[in-house]
Design a protein around this motif. Structure first.
Motif, PDB file in Angstrom:
ATOM      1  N   PHE A 160     -53.931  -5.890 -81.529  1.00 22.82           N
ATOM      2  CA  PHE A 160     -54.459  -5.457 -80.232  1.00 22.82           C
ATOM      3  C   PHE A 160     -55.744  -4.654 -80.436  1.00 22.82           C
ATOM      4  CE2 PHE A 160     -53.379  -2.922 -76.125  1.00 22.82           C
ATOM      5  CZ  PHE A 160     -54.087  -3.821 -75.357  1.00 22.82           C
ATOM      6  N   ASP A 161     -56.812  -5.102 -79.798  1.00 26.98           N
ATOM      7  CA  ASP A 161     -58.116  -4.439 -79.909  1.00 26.98           C
ATOM      8  C   ASP A 161     -58.675  -4.237 -78.500  1.00 26.98           C
ATOM      9  OD1 ASP A 161     -60.687  -3.601 -80.554  1.00 26.98           O
ATOM     10  OD2 ASP A 161     -61.382  -5.590 -81.120  1.00 26.98           O
ATOM     11  N   PRO A 162     -58.084  -3.297 -77.744  1.00 26.47           N
ATOM     12  CA  PRO A 162     -58.532  -3.126 -76.356  1.00 26.47           C
ATOM     13  C   PRO A 162     -59.822  -2.323 -76.265  1.00 26.47           C
ATOM     14  CG  PRO A 162     -56.839  -1.516 -76.856  1.00 26.47           C
ATOM     15  CD  PRO A 162     -57.033  -2.329 -78.118  1.00 26.47           C
ATOM     16  N   MET A 163     -60.498  -2.450 -75.138  1.00 26.84           N
ATOM     17  CA  MET A 163     -61.673  -1.594 -74.892  1.00 26.84           C
ATOM     18  C   MET A 163     -61.143  -0.329 -74.255  1.00 26.84           C
ATOM     19  SD  MET A 163     -64.788  -4.004 -73.987  1.00 26.84           S
ATOM     20  CE  MET A 163     -64.167  -4.788 -72.560  1.00 26.84           C
ATOM     21  N   PHE A 164     -60.763   0.564 -75.118  1.00 25.01           N
ATOM     22  CA  PHE A 164     -60.086   1.771 -74.657  1.00 25.01           C
ATOM     23  C   PHE A 164     -60.807   2.971 -75.245  1.00 25.01           C
ATOM     24  CE2 PHE A 164     -56.907   5.072 -75.407  1.00 25.01           C
ATOM     25  CZ  PHE A 164     -56.374   5.201 -74.136  1.00 25.01           C
ATOM     26  N   GLU A 165     -61.458   3.745 -74.390  1.00 25.60           N
ATOM     27  CA  GLU A 165     -62.211   4.898 -74.899  1.00 25.60           C
ATOM     28  C   GLU A 165     -61.337   6.131 -74.919  1.00 25.60           C
ATOM     29  OE1 GLU A 165     -66.238   5.896 -73.451  1.00 25.60           O
ATOM     30  OE2 GLU A 165     -66.137   3.853 -72.681  1.00 25.60           O
ATOM     31  N   ASP A 166     -61.493   6.966 -75.961  1.00 25.04           N
ATOM     32  CA  ASP A 166     -60.761   8.230 -75.915  1.00 25.04           C
ATOM     33  C   ASP A 166     -61.549   9.203 -75.035  1.00 25.04           C
ATOM     34  OD1 ASP A 166     -62.699   9.581 -77.478  1.00 25.04           O
ATOM     35  OD2 ASP A 166     -61.775   8.776 -79.288  1.00 25.04           O
ATOM     36  N   ALA A 167     -60.943  10.347 -74.802  1.00 24.11           N
ATOM     37  CA  ALA A 167     -61.522  11.301 -73.855  1.00 24.11           C
ATOM     38  C   ALA A 167     -62.936  11.720 -74.252  1.00 24.11           C
ATOM     39  CB  ALA A 167     -60.623  12.516 -73.758  1.00 24.11           C
ATOM     40  N   ASN A 168     -63.240  11.703 -75.572  1.00 23.09           N
ATOM     41  CA  ASN A 168     -64.574  12.123 -76.000  1.00 23.09           C
ATOM     42  C   ASN A 168     -65.592  11.002 -75.883  1.00 23.09           C
ATOM     43  OD1 ASN A 168     -63.274  14.439 -76.934  1.00 23.09           O
ATOM     44  ND2 ASN A 168     -62.747  13.375 -78.833  1.00 23.09           N
ATOM     45  N   GLY A 169     -65.126   9.807 -75.527  1.00 17.04           N
ATOM     46  CA  GLY A 169     -66.027   8.656 -75.422  1.00 17.04           C
ATOM     47  C   GLY A 169     -66.704   8.389 -76.749  1.00 17.04           C
ATOM     48  N   LYS A 170     -65.926   8.532 -77.849  1.00 16.08           N
ATOM     49  CA  LYS A 170     -66.557   8.442 -79.168  1.00 16.08           C
ATOM     50  C   LYS A 170     -66.770   7.021 -79.673  1.00 16.08           C
ATOM     51  CE  LYS A 170     -65.738  12.823 -81.380  1.00 16.08           C
ATOM     52  NZ  LYS A 170     -64.821  13.605 -82.190  1.00 16.08           N
ATOM     53  N   SER A 171     -66.293   6.043 -78.915  1.00 18.79           N
ATOM     54  CA  SER A 171     -66.377   4.687 -79.427  1.00 18.79           C
ATOM     55  C   SER A 171     -67.750   4.093 -79.139  1.00 18.79           C
ATOM     56  CB  SER A 171     -65.280   3.825 -78.805  1.00 18.79           C
ATOM     57  OG  SER A 171     -65.282   4.022 -77.424  1.00 18.79           O
ATOM     58  N   ALA A 172     -68.738   4.433 -79.971  1.00 21.14           N
ATOM     59  CA  ALA A 172     -70.091   3.907 -79.777  1.00 21.14           C
ATOM     60  C   ALA A 172     -70.078   2.394 -79.886  1.00 21.14           C
ATOM     61  CB  ALA A 172     -71.011   4.497 -80.838  1.00 21.14           C
ATOM     62  N   PRO A 173     -70.421   1.682 -78.807  1.00 21.31           N
ATOM     63  CA  PRO A 173     -70.267   0.236 -78.819  1.00 21.31           C
ATOM     64  C   PRO A 173     -71.398  -0.530 -79.505  1.00 21.31           C
ATOM     65  CG  PRO A 173     -70.905   1.002 -76.626  1.00 21.31           C
ATOM     66  CD  PRO A 173     -70.861   2.203 -77.507  1.00 21.31           C
TER      67      PRO A 173
END
Ligand SMILES: C[S@@+](CC[C@H](N)C(=O)[O-])C[C@H]1O[C@@H](n2cnc3c(N)ncnc32)[C@H](O)[C@@H]1O
Length: 238
Positions: A160-173
């Motif tokens: 599973f590889d969802p587009m799910f950001e943590d609260a810090n929005g750290k997932s630089a796309p």
């Protein structure tokens, strides 16, 4: 707001569904047919359109694995490849097929799901023109994973590889993910899909996350750390 199709001579039910989707969500999409497949144009003009180049990608992996051992691949270890054993993988979030094609190149049988009409259309068109023999081991289904899991498919590993950001929005796309985010948004139901996947009782449930982001759940996981990615592996969960 509308769907703009370039070089498309015959549009069928998939295109009609996508057009309805654009109307409903007030999206302006430009999709071009070129070289036997669909290309999604970016909202940023100077960016190259994105597509799924299946045969090229599979050949690229094939060449790479002539020089490097499959067993050294982090993701291969995360999904449970050991010696000659190749797990049957259910990929709940096919997206642009990046991971799906890698699993095929590693020799796995893959059942891949994608719910978004735009992404699903890109996948279907790309598959129509792809010829690589590894594709004999791929089944693609345009369906929501939460719904599909109710059919209790028999697999070894769920990925599973969802587009799910943590609260810090750290997932630089990456660029593709930025375009994706623009058109698709976040997968807000990721936690509930995880819970449903857990109930299937597969040997492994693997969640891909950006390296420094929070886990999808507080459950204990074995983690595999890469340069930018982390695989959280939940073993024998129910
Ligand atoms: C981050 S992208 C996946 C990228 C993919 N792993 C790759 O390598 O190209 C997430 C994709 O999963 C799809 N998705 C998320 N949740 C889903 C669900 N419950 N059912 C089906 N597709 C889902 C989204 O529509 C999106 O296309």
């Amino acid at each position: 707001m509308a769907l703009h199709l370039i070089n498309v001579e015959e549009s069928g039910t998939d295109e009609a569904e996508l057009s309805r989707f654009c109307d409903e969500f007030k999206l302006d999409l430009t999709v071009e047919y070129k070289g036997g497949q669909y290309w999604l144009h970016s909202d940023v003009e100077r960016e190259r359109p994105i597509s799924i180049e299946i045969d090229q990608e599979l050949h690229r992996h094939e060449e790479y694995f002539k020089r490097s051992s499959i067993h050294k691949e982090l993701v291969a270890r995360a999904i449970g490849i050991k010696g000659p054993f190749r797990p049957r993988v259910l990929d709940l979030s096919a997206g642009l097929l990046g991971d799906t094609l890698l699993f095929l190149a590693l020799g796995c049988e893959v059942l891949a799901l994608e719910r978004h009409p735009l992404v699903s259309l890109l996948i279907k068109k790309a598959l129509l023109n792809a010829k690589h023999p590894a594709l004999a081991k791929l089944t693609f289904i345009n369906e929501d994973a939460g719904h599909f899991l109710e059919s209790k498919p028999q697999v070894d590993t769920i990925y599973f590889d969802p587009m799910f950001e943590d609260a810090n929005g750290k997932s630089a796309p990456r660029k593709e993910m930025r375009i994706f985010r623009h058109f698709i948004g976040s997968d807000h139901d990721a936690k509930s899909v995880f819970e449903k996947a857990k109930r299937l009782g597969a040997k492994r449930l693997v969640v891909k996350r950006p390296k420094h982001s929070i886990a999808l759940t507080s459950e204990e996981a074995v983690t595999f750390l890469g340069k930018a990615t982390r695989y959280d592996v939940y073993l024998g969960v129910r």
